[in-house]
Design a protein around this motif. Structure first.
Motif, PDB file in Angstrom:
ATOM      1  N   LEU A  75       0.849  -1.190   0.000  1.00 36.96           N
ATOM      2  CA  LEU A  75       0.000   0.000   0.000  1.00 36.96           C
ATOM      3  C   LEU A  75       0.884   1.239   0.000  1.00 36.96           C
ATOM      4  CD1 LEU A  75      -2.835  -0.838   2.564  1.00 36.96           C
ATOM      5  CD2 LEU A  75      -2.853  -1.107   0.076  1.00 36.96           C
ATOM      6  N   THR A  76       0.614   2.143  -0.945  1.00 43.38           N
ATOM      7  CA  THR A  76       1.340   3.407  -0.959  1.00 43.38           C
ATOM      8  C   THR A  76       0.908   4.240   0.239  1.00 43.38           C
ATOM      9  OG1 THR A  76      -0.293   4.634  -2.249  1.00 43.38           O
ATOM     10  CG2 THR A  76       1.316   3.304  -3.481  1.00 43.38           C
ATOM     11  N   GLU A  77       1.609   5.323   0.461  1.00 41.44           N
ATOM     12  CA  GLU A  77       1.250   6.200   1.576  1.00 41.44           C
ATOM     13  C   GLU A  77      -0.136   6.800   1.392  1.00 41.44           C
ATOM     14  OE1 GLU A  77       4.465   8.958   1.889  1.00 41.44           O
ATOM     15  OE2 GLU A  77       5.632   7.625   3.191  1.00 41.44           O
ATOM     16  N   ARG A  78      -0.625   6.827   0.136  1.00 47.07           N
ATOM     17  CA  ARG A  78      -1.983   7.303  -0.131  1.00 47.07           C
ATOM     18  C   ARG A  78      -3.014   6.178  -0.024  1.00 47.07           C
ATOM     19  NH1 ARG A  78      -3.123  11.684  -3.177  1.00 47.07           N
ATOM     20  NH2 ARG A  78      -4.503  10.438  -4.509  1.00 47.07           N
ATOM     21  N   GLY A  79      -2.542   4.932   0.215  1.00 44.13           N
ATOM     22  CA  GLY A  79      -3.465   3.823   0.371  1.00 44.13           C
ATOM     23  C   GLY A  79      -3.782   3.079  -0.909  1.00 44.13           C
ATOM     24  N   GLU A  80      -3.074   3.351  -1.984  1.00 40.18           N
ATOM     25  CA  GLU A  80      -3.307   2.635  -3.234  1.00 40.18           C
ATOM     26  C   GLU A  80      -2.542   1.306  -3.227  1.00 40.18           C
ATOM     27  OE1 GLU A  80      -3.739   6.530  -6.153  1.00 40.18           O
ATOM     28  OE2 GLU A  80      -1.748   5.765  -5.596  1.00 40.18           O
ATOM     29  N   ALA A  81      -3.153   0.280  -3.812  1.00 42.04           N
ATOM     30  CA  ALA A  81      -2.532  -1.042  -3.859  1.00 42.04           C
ATOM     31  C   ALA A  81      -1.670  -1.185  -5.098  1.00 42.04           C
ATOM     32  CB  ALA A  81      -3.593  -2.119  -3.831  1.00 42.04           C
ATOM     33  N   VAL A  82      -0.439  -1.644  -4.917  1.00 40.25           N
ATOM     34  CA  VAL A  82       0.489  -1.913  -6.002  1.00 40.25           C
ATOM     35  C   VAL A  82       0.986  -3.344  -5.817  1.00 40.25           C
ATOM     36  CG1 VAL A  82       2.670  -1.291  -7.089  1.00 40.25           C
ATOM     37  CG2 VAL A  82       1.186   0.508  -6.148  1.00 40.25           C
ATOM     38  N   CYS A  83       0.870  -4.155  -6.867  1.00 47.60           N
ATOM     39  CA  CYS A  83       1.249  -5.568  -6.774  1.00 47.60           C
ATOM     40  C   CYS A  83       2.273  -5.927  -7.848  1.00 47.60           C
ATOM     41  CB  CYS A  83       0.022  -6.472  -6.926  1.00 47.60           C
ATOM     42  SG  CYS A  83      -1.283  -6.156  -5.704  1.00 47.60           S
ATOM     43  N   TRP A  84       3.049  -6.970  -7.585  1.00 46.53           N
ATOM     44  CA  TRP A  84       4.036  -7.447  -8.546  1.00 46.53           C
ATOM     45  C   TRP A  84       4.290  -8.935  -8.261  1.00 46.53           C
ATOM     46  CZ3 TRP A  84       4.874  -4.577  -4.262  1.00 46.53           C
ATOM     47  CH2 TRP A  84       5.767  -5.054  -3.304  1.00 46.53           C
ATOM     48  N   GLY A  85       4.934  -9.601  -9.209  1.00 46.89           N
ATOM     49  CA  GLY A  85       5.261 -11.006  -9.013  1.00 46.89           C
ATOM     50  C   GLY A  85       5.148 -11.796 -10.285  1.00 46.89           C
ATOM     51  N   GLU A  86       5.166 -13.125 -10.159  1.00 42.45           N
ATOM     52  CA  GLU A  86       5.160 -14.018 -11.305  1.00 42.45           C
ATOM     53  C   GLU A  86       3.860 -13.904 -12.090  1.00 42.45           C
ATOM     54  OE1 GLU A  86       5.943 -17.838  -9.700  1.00 42.45           O
ATOM     55  OE2 GLU A  86       8.074 -17.455  -9.397  1.00 42.45           O
ATOM     56  N   GLN A  87       3.994 -13.913 -13.399  1.00 43.74           N
ATOM     57  CA  GLN A  87       2.831 -13.821 -14.272  1.00 43.74           C
ATOM     58  C   GLN A  87       2.842 -14.946 -15.301  1.00 43.74           C
ATOM     59  OE1 GLN A  87       0.242 -11.757 -14.187  1.00 43.74           O
ATOM     60  NE2 GLN A  87       0.936 -10.697 -12.378  1.00 43.74           N
ATOM     61  N   TRP A  88       3.433 -16.069 -14.938  1.00 45.29           N
ATOM     62  CA  TRP A  88       3.460 -17.193 -15.863  1.00 45.29           C
ATOM     63  C   TRP A  88       2.050 -17.704 -16.080  1.00 45.29           C
ATOM     64  CZ3 TRP A  88       7.751 -19.896 -12.583  1.00 45.29           C
ATOM     65  CH2 TRP A  88       8.925 -19.143 -12.684  1.00 45.29           C
ATOM     66  N   ALA A  89       1.834 -18.297 -17.241  1.00 46.00           N
ATOM     67  CA  ALA A  89       0.481 -18.735 -17.596  1.00 46.00           C
ATOM     68  C   ALA A  89      -0.070 -19.750 -16.606  1.00 46.00           C
ATOM     69  CB  ALA A  89       0.488 -19.325 -19.010  1.00 46.00           C
ATOM     70  N   TRP A  90       0.817 -20.574 -16.017  1.00 49.65           N
ATOM     71  CA  TRP A  90       0.318 -21.648 -15.168  1.00 49.65           C
ATOM     72  C   TRP A  90      -0.147 -21.161 -13.798  1.00 49.65           C
ATOM     73  CZ3 TRP A  90       2.894 -22.617 -10.566  1.00 49.65           C
ATOM     74  CH2 TRP A  90       4.184 -22.093 -10.463  1.00 49.65           C
ATOM     75  N   ASN A  91       0.198 -19.940 -13.432  1.00 43.35           N
ATOM     76  CA  ASN A  91      -0.281 -19.475 -12.131  1.00 43.35           C
ATOM     77  C   ASN A  91      -0.787 -18.038 -12.157  1.00 43.35           C
ATOM     78  OD1 ASN A  91       1.973 -17.853 -12.162  1.00 43.35           O
ATOM     79  ND2 ASN A  91       3.068 -18.950 -10.543  1.00 43.35           N
ATOM     80  N   ASP A  92      -0.982 -17.482 -13.341  1.00 44.93           N
ATOM     81  CA  ASP A  92      -1.485 -16.115 -13.425  1.00 44.93           C
ATOM     82  C   ASP A  92      -3.003 -16.135 -13.317  1.00 44.93           C
ATOM     83  OD1 ASP A  92      -2.036 -13.519 -13.845  1.00 44.93           O
ATOM     84  OD2 ASP A  92      -1.555 -13.520 -15.987  1.00 44.93           O
ATOM     85  N   SER A  93      -3.517 -15.729 -12.200  1.00 46.97           N
ATOM     86  CA  SER A  93      -4.974 -15.668 -12.013  1.00 46.97           C
ATOM     87  C   SER A  93      -5.413 -14.249 -11.689  1.00 46.97           C
ATOM     88  CB  SER A  93      -5.406 -16.629 -10.897  1.00 46.97           C
ATOM     89  OG  SER A  93      -4.632 -16.438  -9.726  1.00 46.97           O
ATOM     90  N   GLY A  94      -4.568 -13.271 -12.073  1.00 48.03           N
ATOM     91  CA  GLY A  94      -4.932 -11.879 -11.857  1.00 48.03           C
ATOM     92  C   GLY A  94      -4.615 -11.366 -10.484  1.00 48.03           C
ATOM     93  N   GLN A  95      -3.779 -12.093  -9.720  1.00 48.07           N
ATOM     94  CA  GLN A  95      -3.500 -11.698  -8.344  1.00 48.07           C
ATOM     95  C   GLN A  95      -2.709 -10.398  -8.238  1.00 48.07           C
ATOM     96  OE1 GLN A  95      -2.360 -14.469  -9.789  1.00 48.07           O
ATOM     97  NE2 GLN A  95      -0.150 -14.640  -9.559  1.00 48.07           N
ATOM     98  N   THR A  96      -2.080  -9.968  -9.337  1.00 49.56           N
ATOM     99  CA  THR A  96      -1.327  -8.711  -9.288  1.00 49.56           C
ATOM    100  C   THR A  96      -2.074  -7.549  -9.937  1.00 49.56           C
ATOM    101  OG1 THR A  96      -0.165  -9.239 -11.352  1.00 49.56           O
ATOM    102  CG2 THR A  96       0.868  -9.947  -9.302  1.00 49.56           C
ATOM    103  N   ASP A  97      -3.307  -7.810 -10.396  1.00 50.19           N
ATOM    104  CA  ASP A  97      -4.095  -6.760 -11.052  1.00 50.19           C
ATOM    105  C   ASP A  97      -4.929  -6.011 -10.015  1.00 50.19           C
ATOM    106  OD1 ASP A  97      -3.063  -7.702 -13.458  1.00 50.19           O
ATOM    107  OD2 ASP A  97      -4.729  -9.076 -13.780  1.00 50.19           O
ATOM    108  N   ALA A  98      -4.270  -5.187  -9.250  1.00 47.83           N
ATOM    109  CA  ALA A  98      -4.952  -4.490  -8.153  1.00 47.83           C
ATOM    110  C   ALA A  98      -5.961  -3.482  -8.680  1.00 47.83           C
ATOM    111  CB  ALA A  98      -3.927  -3.786  -7.271  1.00 47.83           C
TER     112      ALA A  98
END
Length: 549
Positions: A81-104
């Motif tokens: 969470l930024t100091e303004r409270g916005e969510a920022v995500c990062w990490g693996e985006q391989w097809a076998w485990n990409d389920s949108g978990q980083t699309d905040a």
């Protein structure tokens, strides 16, 4: 808290980690931090300057630059969470485990929690959840069907197992095991009984923490209570449970890993506890003279020569509470038991969430309890079943002399003595030709006795060797083993497993002579010539639904 390591911040802001360090996740860089989060084999923290610093397993992407106030990591992805409270995500985006978990999704949040879990199929479930200032829970990633929003209002939340979340709603805890399926499980339904001075109905909570296996919460009195994640309670059983120790004081925060939980007291002391085996030691069977024995996954029942029945082992659903009366037969399932009364009516007791107790009227002349269903044979040999019998399914129409139910497989003997099987495993091994007098079924594995007393076995889990040669009078089949009684009453057992993982000695009978035998998951039980019940193998009673196949 990570899967197998723990991190905490001292009052001076130094990061202290302990536990598994296979990827360097427990060696914190020198510095001062204001927030920290541990995941599966990695750790992230927020420096005093607001930067994200991560160590341990590489998530595939570097944390974006910026100033942050909170961070959470699952091991394959992370969000801050930024100091303004916005969510920022990062990490693996391989097809076998990409389920949108980083699309905040856009918005402003006051708390964030992420998690992941690798399933038996090798695929990863990962999701992220955040809490708005108004108490709305917002989740995205696996099983969220895009973005899931629940109004609450919630006071605290924790992503759980990569597919749902747990939260505090108006002082009560609740968990969503799978967001796409909807429906909250009250925390009181999954807690280990006897670990809180407050009753489940009266308890109020201030904080909650979750992993893919366990849930813990803090009461308003600062006590910790723990239970098993709903997704781990398939069949309502669990192999491990968490029982928090008596606190040295009131807890103010709590974290949960896969096999361990930790909490901080008001004085800043860290207290941790590990899971314990969820089993009961075998009691001495009641001092009676028995003529029959039936062994279920979690309990054992026997019948006296006077027709009285007694059960022992797990009784968490009343499966060991035998109704008064006299019986001609008793059969133990997973969380229920069924018997036939003197007037040939079927009576069942124990769990009923799948219709196990919804018994059709008889009369019956034989009964067999499966994992979550039961079948009885009417006077003219027709099979009548009730409960959840999708596994192994319904038997074909016919008239039968005997019936047995296993996991993924059911078998019966037709009036002419031929064997017939149905279910998922029915096509994995042809039923031998011949005329049979007895039949038994386990996990995808079946054995029958010919009219000459020879044992014939079939199914995908037939081991090497198969049934030993000999002449037998009765036979019993467990999940991956079988036992038969010779004409002299000696027990001959063999393993059908292809791995020593399932070898607990259940196919190694003690020397003796027996009149009856019954086999289940890790255990075999028999009635001796002296009318006593003797069991061998893993004679502890584990509270899990079925074998981990």
């Amino acid at each position: 808290m990570g899967r197998d390591h723990v991190c905490a911040l001292t009052r001076d802001g130094e990061a202290i980690c302990w536990g598994d360090n296979g990827d360097g996740q427990a060696i914190a860089p020198t510095g001062h931090y204001k927030a920290i989060g541990a995941g599966d084999r990695n750790t992230c923290a927020i420096s005093i300057d607001g930067e994200v610093v991560c160590w341990g397993r590489d998530t595939g992407e570097k944390p974006p630059s910026g100033r942050y106030k909170a961070v959470s990591t699952s091991g394959i992805h992370a969000c801050a969470l930024t100091e303004r409270g916005e969510a920022v995500c990062w990490g693996e985006q391989w097809a076998w485990n990409d389920s949108g978990q980083t699309d905040a999704p856009p918005g402003r949040y006051v708390a964030i929690s992420v998690s992941s879990q690798i399933g038996l199929d090798g695929l990863t479930a990962a999701n992220s959840c955040a809490l708005t200032a108004d108490g709305e829970a917002v989740c995205w990633g696996y099983a969220s069907d895009g973005v899931t929003r629940l109004a609450g209002p919630y006071a605290d939340l924790a992503s759980a197992g990569g597919r749902g979340f747990c939260a505090i709603h108006e002082g009560r805890g609740e968990c969503y095991a799978a967001l796409a399926l909807g429906g909250a499980t009250p925390l009181g339904e999954i807690l280990v009984s006897g670990v809180s001075s407050n009753s489940v109905e009266e308890a109020r909570y201030t904080a909650i923490a979750a992993s893919s296996s366990h849930i813990c919460a803090l009461t308003t009195q600062g006590q910790a209570v723990c239970g098993t994640h709903p997704s781990e309670q398939l069949g309502r059983g669990t192999l491990w449970r968490m029982v928090p120790p008596e606190p040295p004081g009131s807890y103010v925060t709590i974290a949960v890993g896969y096999h361990r939980a930790c909490a901080l007291t008001e004085d800043g002391e860290a207290v941790c506890w590990d899971v314990i085996a969820n089993k009961v030691t075998p009691p001495e069977p009641p001092p009676e003279r028995y003529v029959e024995v039936t062994d279920g996954s979690h309990h054992t029942c026997a019948m006296t020569e006077d027709g009285e029945a007694a059960c022992w082992g797990w009784n968490n659903f009343g499966q060991a509470d035998v109704p008064p009366g006299r019986y001609t037969a008793v059969s133990a399932g997973t969380f229920h038991t069924c018997g036939l009364t003197d007037d040939r009516e079927a009576v069942c007791w124990g769990a009923n969430d799948m219709g196990q107790l919804d018994v059709p009227p008889g009369p019956y002349r034989a009964i067999a309890a499966g994992a979550f269903h039961t079948c009885g044979l009417t006077e003219d040999g027709q099979a009548v079943c009730w409960g959840w019998y999708d596994d192994p399914g319904s038997p074909p129409d016919g008239r039968y002399a005997a019936i047995s139910l296993g996991v993924g497989l059911g078998c019966a003997i037709e009036g002419a003595g031929e064997g017939v099987c149905w279910g998922f495993w029915a096509g994995s091994g042809d039923v031998p030709k011949g005329s049979f007098t007895a039949i038994g079924v386990g996990y995808g594995y079946a054995c029958a006795l010919t009219v000459e007393g020879e044992a014939r076995c079939w199914g995908p889990y037939v081991g090497d060797p198969e049934a030993p040669p000999g002449h037998y009078t009765s036979i019993a089949v467990g999940d991956r083993h079988a036992c038969a009684l010779t004409v002299e009453g000696e027990a001959v057992c063999w393993s059908a497993a292809k791995s020593e993982l399932y070898d607990f000695g259940q196919h190694e009978p003690p020397t003796g002579r027996y009149t009856r035998v019954s086999a289940s998951s890790f255990r075999t039980c028999a009635v001796t010539l002296e009318s006593e019940v003797v069991c061998w193998g893993d004679t502890n009673y584990w509270d899990l639904p079925v074998l981990p196949h």
